[in-house]
Each structure stands twice: as structure tokens, then as C-alpha cells.
Write an enzyme that holds these catalytic residues in place. Structure first.
Site, PDB file in Angstrom:
ATOM      1  N   GLY A  14      52.972   5.272  -7.943  1.00  0.00           N
ATOM      2  CA  GLY A  14      51.976   5.078  -8.993  1.00  0.00           C
ATOM      3  C   GLY A  14      52.472   5.293 -10.413  1.00  0.00           C
ATOM      4  N   ARG A  90      50.485  -4.884   0.195  1.00  0.00           N
ATOM      5  CA  ARG A  90      49.861  -5.731   1.207  1.00  0.00           C
ATOM      6  C   ARG A  90      49.671  -7.114   0.617  1.00  0.00           C
ATOM      7  NH1 ARG A  90      50.666  -4.106   5.800  1.00  0.00           N
ATOM      8  NH2 ARG A  90      48.963  -5.325   6.670  1.00  0.00           N
ATOM      9  N   HIS A 108      55.590  -7.905 -10.561  1.00  0.00           N
ATOM     10  CA  HIS A 108      56.691  -8.194  -9.635  1.00  0.00           C
ATOM     11  C   HIS A 108      58.022  -7.855 -10.303  1.00  0.00           C
ATOM     12  CE1 HIS A 108      58.639  -9.898  -6.179  1.00  0.00           C
ATOM     13  NE2 HIS A 108      59.495 -10.463  -7.018  1.00  0.00           N
ATOM     14  N   GLU A 173      58.656  -2.488 -16.777  1.00  0.00           N
ATOM     15  CA  GLU A 173      57.315  -2.591 -16.175  1.00  0.00           C
ATOM     16  C   GLU A 173      56.322  -1.720 -16.938  1.00  0.00           C
ATOM     17  OE1 GLU A 173      58.344  -3.432 -11.467  1.00  0.00           O
ATOM     18  OE2 GLU A 173      57.846  -1.410 -12.066  1.00  0.00           O
TER      19      GLU A 173
HETATM   20  C1  GAR Z   1      57.014  -1.480  -8.872  1.00  0.00           C
HETATM   21  O1  GAR Z   1      58.376  -1.495  -9.179  1.00  0.00           O
HETATM   22  C2  GAR Z   1      56.517  -2.882  -8.622  1.00  0.00           C
HETATM   23  O2  GAR Z   1      57.225  -3.848  -9.362  1.00  0.00           O
HETATM   24  C3  GAR Z   1      56.772  -3.056  -7.157  1.00  0.00           C
HETATM   25  O3  GAR Z   1      56.446  -1.804  -6.607  1.00  0.00           O
HETATM   26  C4  GAR Z   1      56.785  -0.774  -7.528  1.00  0.00           C
HETATM   27  C5  GAR Z   1      55.657   0.250  -7.572  1.00  0.00           C
HETATM   28  O4  GAR Z   1      56.051   1.385  -8.278  1.00  0.00           O
HETATM   29  N1  GAR Z   1      55.943  -4.099  -6.635  1.00  0.00           N
HETATM   30  C6  GAR Z   1      56.369  -5.014  -5.764  1.00  0.00           C
HETATM   31  O5  GAR Z   1      57.492  -5.000  -5.322  1.00  0.00           O
HETATM   32  C7  GAR Z   1      55.340  -6.038  -5.368  1.00  0.00           C
HETATM   33  N2  GAR Z   1      55.962  -7.124  -4.651  1.00  0.00           N
HETATM   34  P1  GAR Z   1      54.970   2.477  -8.689  1.00  0.00           P
HETATM   35  O6  GAR Z   1      54.174   2.859  -7.428  1.00  0.00           O
HETATM   36  O7  GAR Z   1      55.779   3.631  -9.185  1.00  0.00           O
HETATM   37  O8  GAR Z   1      54.092   1.888  -9.754  1.00  0.00           O
END
Ligand code: GAR
Length: 199
Positions: A14, A90, A108, A173
Site C-alpha cells: 500500500g 486480481r 502499471h 509511481e
Molecule cells: C506497484 O508497484 C504497482 O505498480 C504494482 O503493484 C505495486 C503495488 O505496490 N501493480 C501491478 O503490478 C499491477 N499489474 P504498493 O502495494 O506498495 O502500492
């Protein structure tokens, strides 16, 4: 300004949820954080900020549709304008996506359409690209295929490992995801076919 009610879907740590919370977006009310994993640390982050949480454990449902029907049911209590997928692991079917058409955005960790799906940083290193990045896009009923809102470029250095590259990606991000949420909540995004323009 009328605030938009935002649901943030999570599955893990998160840090992106945290970046949205910390951005204090004037036009957004984080109405609920929903996780498919009961142990997700993101839930604790939400509770630390007195944000309501919902847990819908996908393992307890026989089919994707049954799982998604429960998601829709839970969201009914919050009058949601926008769903933000912040590390929600998911795949959502067209049944769910069409219920919230053009109101779901995803983060992404690559420059789509390159490296969709899982392990995008490793895919980028293995392919030998010199640049990868981050994409924020609307969700359609494909996997990582919807109209692109914002992208940001991250250089891949010779000495990068998956871990060091992911650290650079995460920093981007955290910078651009809250910005995309703000643009949506200020009604500044318009979609024309595959193209999103920012007013
Ligand atoms: C993030 O890096 C996001 O880009 C990736 O999950 C991570 C969540 O991090 N999402 C994907 O790969 C979706 N295909 P977080 O829980 O620390 O925000």
C-alpha cells in the site's frame, strides 16, 4: 468543490495508497480501502487514517463473478465515483468493469503496451530495454490495455537488478499516481476512443 468518492483497491503493502493519502487531494474523498487479502499492510495504513476498510477474500468465492458481485455489493454503501487499483492483484472481468465504465484507473509498473501482466521490471531487464517506466490508465476489459492517462519514463542502468529498478519505478509511481487521481476528480480527463486528453 464537490469531492469525488474514491475507493482504493489494494492487495499488498500500500505505498501507493499512502502516496494518495499524503497528497491530500482536495477534490477527492477516500471513502473506502478494499483488499482481497486480509493480511495486506495497506489495510493498516487506511485504518491509521480512519479510512473505512472492506476485505473481500477472493479465495472464499467459487468464481470471479461471485467475487466481483460481492465487490459491487460492498461498494454500494459508499456511493463511489472512482475506483483506483493501487497494486490490486486480481484481474477484473468485463462484468465488473462495465459496472464502473471509465471510472476505474490502474497503475502499471512499465510503459504500456510494453511488458503487461506480472513481473514487469524483470521483463524489462530481461528484454534489455534502456528505458521503462510507469503507466496510469483507465481499465477496460483487457489486461493492461485501457486508454492511457499519464506515463513517466525510468532509465534502466546496466547495473540495475529487479529490486533497484523497482525502487526507481516506485518513486515515479508515488509522484504521478496521485496526480492522475486529482485530474479525474477535477473532471479534467476526457476519453476519445483510445486517447485521453487532459483539460
Ligand atoms: C506497484 O508497484 C504497482 O505498480 C504494482 O503493484 C505495486 C503495488 O505496490 N501493480 C501491478 O503490478 C499491477 N499489474 P504498493 O502495494 O506498495 O502500492
Amino acid at each position: 468543490m464537490n469531492k469525488k468518492n474514491v475507493a482504493v483497491f489494494v492487495s499488498g503493502s500500500g505505498t501507493n495508497l499512502q502516496s494518495i493519502i499524503d497528497a491530500n487531494i482536495e477534490s477527492a474523498n477516500i471513502a473506502v480501502v478494499l483488499s482481497n487479502k486480509p493480511e495486506a499492510y495497506a489495510l493498516e495504513r487506511a485504518l491509521n487514517h480512519a479510512i473505512p476498510v472492506e476485505v473481500v477474500d477472493h479465495k472464499e468465492y467459487e468464481s470471479r463473478e461471485a467475487f466481483e458481485a460481492e465487490l459491487i455489493e460492498r461498494l454500494k454503501n459508499y456511493n463511489i465515483d472512482l475506483i483506483v487499483l493501487a497494486g490490486f492483484m486480481r484481474i477484473l472481468t468485463s462484468y465488473f468493469v462495465n459496472n464502473y465504465k471509465h471510472r476505474i484507473i490502474n497503475l502499471h509498473p512499465a510503459l504500456l503496451p510494453s511488458f503487461p501482466g506480472m513481473h514487469s521490471a524483470k521483463q524489462a531487464i530481461d528484454y534489455g530495454v534502456k528505458f521503462t517506466g510507469v503507466t496510469i490508465h483507465f481499465v477496460d476489459d483487457g489486461v493492461d490495455t485501457g486508454p492511457i492517462i499519464i506515463q513517466s519514463v525510468v532509465p534502466v542502468d546496466d547495473e540495475d537488478t529487479e529490486e533497484t529498478l523497482l525502487n526507481k519505478i516506485h518513486a515515479e509511481e508515488h509522484r504521478i499516481f496521485p496526480e492522475a487521481v486529482r485530474l479525474f476528480c477535477e473532471d479534467r480527463l476526457s476519453i476519445n476512443g483510445r486517447c485521453v486528453s487532459i483539460k
